[in-house]
Design an enzyme around this catalytic site. Structure first.
Site, short mmCIF file in Angstrom:
data_model
loop_
_atom_site.label_atom_id
_atom_site.label_comp_id
_atom_site.label_asym_id
_atom_site.label_seq_id
_atom_site.Cartn_x
_atom_site.Cartn_y
_atom_site.Cartn_z
N LYS A 88 0.80 -1.22 0.00
CA LYS A 88 0.00 0.00 0.00
C LYS A 88 0.84 1.27 0.00
CE LYS A 88 -4.13 -1.89 0.11
NZ LYS A 88 -5.09 -1.71 -1.02
N GLU A 110 -9.93 5.33 3.14
CA GLU A 110 -10.75 4.22 3.61
C GLU A 110 -9.83 3.03 3.84
OE1 GLU A 110 -9.44 2.67 0.07
OE2 GLU A 110 -10.20 4.71 0.32
N SER A 377 1.60 -9.74 -1.18
CA SER A 377 1.26 -8.32 -1.02
C SER A 377 1.38 -7.80 0.40
CB SER A 377 -0.15 -8.06 -1.55
OG SER A 377 -1.09 -8.88 -0.87
#
Length: 395
Positions: A88, A110, A377
């Site tokens: 991220k 969010e 990830s």
């Protein structure tokens, strides 16, 4: 043909389905982003923070034990080793620098699994921006560690108590905040979803994953992989891996969605495998809706995949056959979680654990020693509470 087109569409998917009050903000963002990506000083600044702060490039690790176990040649793209523990931060660094260019002192986000919220809170602290993160009440409970991390970093965590109390509703509330405070606030969307230019912009920031992996696999193996495998919720880690290989037609893309507890509405989050075309959060894409056009509730053991929509470029990939999308259920995701932990000493987040399990399915269908890159990830620290609860272990 370069996609998206000038209107933000991927052959009909995407676009800007938003209130009029947001059109100017989206046009401003698109203008700033297009200028920034051609600005050498912006690119150098982003490269600096990706390298010196986030920890890029990430390794492309040959998982010898897992490869032997499954009869494939498996490489893991180690996004779990980045600062904050997931991919991220690739996107939040880029968008925070854009917020500074636009002279907006506040950012909002969010989050479901909490990783995007942590990454947003992290860059807000780094660059001196005010930060609010919207998170569903249910996700606040199951991701309490990440909630504490966000607060420690100085962010306000705003509980969302309506609807399913998960990622969909957090996104809705963040959009409402943005409409109200658009002159001072930049909304850092965490995936390749939302109105144009977000799907394009987040894809571009995350494409560092695939660009690195492409160079690394050519150096290590002297050829491109046969398969790329990644989990898909909104779809940013998978799109970041897939996109730099788009024109390499022999490289097959496999996206793994959350099969949850079953096939009935409310039991899964398999948007591409079972969904319909509709509009959600400002873009036209595949989504889960009932006969009356109302968004269906979703479920996944992994909060980051618990979303009833998906990025429009993924919908385009499915339509054209460029990517194949499959599902893995909660029980099998836990098996993938344990498999990687026990074979490689790497504890994955529950999101990529879905993709890890699919390797077992893939190994039964493809040639022995097929070359595979899996996007790992995120790491599993955040999910210890969930897994221990399912296993009946008290921490």
């Amino acid at each position: 043909m370069s996609l998206p087109d000038k209107t933000g569409h991927f052959d009909g998917f995407g676009g800007k389905y938003v209130p009029e009050t947001l059109i100017c903000a989206l046009e401003e963002l698109e203008k700033e982003y297009c200028a920034a990506k051609h600005d050498l000083s912006f690119r150098r600044q982003l490269d600096f923070y990706l390298r010196e702060y986030a920890g890029r490039p990430t390794p492309l690790y040959f998982s010898q034990n897992l490869s032997k176990h499954l009869g494939l040649r498996i490489y893991l793209k180690r996004e779990d080793l980045l600062h904050t523990g997931a991919h991220k931060i690739n996107n939040t660094l880029g968008q925070a620098l854009l917020a500074l260019r636009m002279k907006k002192p506040r950012v909002i986000a969010e989050t479901g699994a909490g990783q995007h919220g942590v990454a947003t809170a992290t860059v807000a602290a780094l660059f001196g921006l005010k930060c609010a993160v919207y998170m569903g009440e249910d996700d606040i409970v199951r991701q309490s560690l990440n909630v504490y991390r966000m607060k420690l970093l100085g962010a306000e965590v705003v509980p969302v108590k309506c609807g399913s109390k998960t990622l969909k509703d957090a996104t809705t509330e963040a959009l409402r905040d943005w409409v109200t405070n658009v002159s001072t606030t930049h909304y850092i969307i965490g995936s390749v979803v939302g109105p144009h230019p977000y799907p394009m912009m987040v894809r571009d920031f995350q494409s560092v994953i695939g660009a690195e992996a492409r160079k690394q696999i050519l150096k290590k193996e002297g050829r491109l992989p046969d398969y790329l495998v990644a989990c898909v919720g909104g779809g940013s880690n998978s799109m970041g891996l897939f996109h730099p290989f788009y024109n390499d037609k022999k490289v097959k893309f496999i996206g793994v969605e959350a099969g949850g507890k079953g096939r009935r509405p409310g039991e899964h989050a398999a948007t591409l495998v079972t969904g319909k075309i509709g509009v959600l959060h400002g873009a036209k894409s595949n989504l889960l809706e009932d006969a009356f056009g109302q968004i269906e509730p979703t479920h996944s053991i992994s909060a980051g995949l618990d979303y009833p929509g998906v990025g429009p470029e993924h919908a385009y990939y499915k339509l054209t056959g460029r990517a194949t999308y499959v599902t893995v259920n909660d029980r099998h995701a836990l098996e993938g979680f344990k498999l990687l932990s026990e074979t490689e000493g790497i504890i994955p987040a529950l999101e990529p654990a879905h993709a890890v399990y699919h390797l077992l399915e893939l190994s039964r269908k493809v040639k022995k020693n097929s070359l595979v890159i899996l996007c790992l990830s995120g790491r599993g620290d955040k999910d210890m509470g969930i897994v221990s609860s399912v296993e009946g272990v008290r921490l």
